[in-house]
Design an enzyme around this catalytic site. Sequence first.
Site, PDB file in Angstrom:
ATOM      1  N   HIS A 103      -2.392   5.275   0.172  1.00 35.80           N
ATOM      2  CA  HIS A 103      -1.728   5.316  -1.136  1.00 35.80           C
ATOM      3  C   HIS A 103      -2.032   4.035  -1.924  1.00 35.80           C
ATOM      4  O   HIS A 103      -2.424   4.092  -3.095  1.00 35.80           O
ATOM      5  CB  HIS A 103      -0.217   5.474  -0.916  1.00 35.80           C
ATOM      6  CG  HIS A 103       0.603   5.340  -2.151  1.00 35.80           C
ATOM      7  ND1 HIS A 103       1.056   6.421  -2.856  1.00 35.80           N
ATOM      8  CD2 HIS A 103       1.065   4.252  -2.806  1.00 35.80           C
ATOM      9  CE1 HIS A 103       1.750   6.000  -3.900  1.00 35.80           C
ATOM     10  NE2 HIS A 103       1.776   4.677  -3.887  1.00 35.80           N
ATOM     11  N   GLU A 104      -1.856   2.890  -1.281  1.00 34.45           N
ATOM     12  CA  GLU A 104      -2.089   1.614  -1.964  1.00 34.45           C
ATOM     13  C   GLU A 104      -3.577   1.417  -2.256  1.00 34.45           C
ATOM     14  O   GLU A 104      -3.944   0.855  -3.289  1.00 34.45           O
ATOM     15  CB  GLU A 104      -1.524   0.454  -1.147  1.00 34.45           C
ATOM     16  CG  GLU A 104      -0.031   0.538  -0.875  1.00 34.45           C
ATOM     17  CD  GLU A 104       0.850   0.627  -2.121  1.00 34.45           C
ATOM     18  OE1 GLU A 104       0.388   0.310  -3.227  1.00 34.45           O
ATOM     19  OE2 GLU A 104       2.028   1.028  -1.972  1.00 34.45           O
ATOM     20  N   HIS A 135      -4.213   2.990  -5.463  1.00 35.64           N
ATOM     21  CA  HIS A 135      -3.919   2.119  -6.611  1.00 35.64           C
ATOM     22  C   HIS A 135      -5.090   1.181  -6.885  1.00 35.64           C
ATOM     23  O   HIS A 135      -5.471   0.967  -8.039  1.00 35.64           O
ATOM     24  CB  HIS A 135      -2.647   1.304  -6.381  1.00 35.64           C
ATOM     25  CG  HIS A 135      -1.390   2.076  -6.540  1.00 35.64           C
ATOM     26  ND1 HIS A 135      -1.077   2.792  -7.680  1.00 35.64           N
ATOM     27  CD2 HIS A 135      -0.335   2.253  -5.704  1.00 35.64           C
ATOM     28  CE1 HIS A 135       0.103   3.365  -7.540  1.00 35.64           C
ATOM     29  NE2 HIS A 135       0.571   3.063  -6.338  1.00 35.64           N
TER      30      HIS A 135
END
Length: 141
Positions: free
Chosen positions: A71-72, A75
């Site tokens: 998920h990160e 980003h």
Amino acid sequence: MDDQLQPVIRQLIKKHHTNCPFEIAASLGIHIRFADLGQTTKGLYFRKLRRRFIVIHNQLPPPWQRFVCAHELGHDRLHKGISRFFLEEHSYFSPGKLERQANRFAIALLTANLAPGPGESLHEFYLRAGIPQEMLYFFRL
């Protein structure tokens, strides 16, 4: 897989020869740290002095750590220059656009080299891919 994410995911896997978010992050020079982030924060991504960091809550089980790392990483790849927190309960029910994109990125990355088996439901497929069950109800590709 989301049409927008397909080229990004494909390029990452081709370049790094893996879909493991930890290996990709390391290869990209992103520093991964584990820390106690409290009750509601699973992970965060930030930049400091031209260095990139992913911090993962150290008390998460391994499937969640892997998902949060992906998920990160989403980003980092999709939202250049923006530090975002991945908050537990709040992001499940009303995630903003950037959080939804990072979640879809994580699911697409973690399922990139897999295909559903004969008669396997999407739910079973995602669980086999290591996607935390809580994410299955809110983010379908």
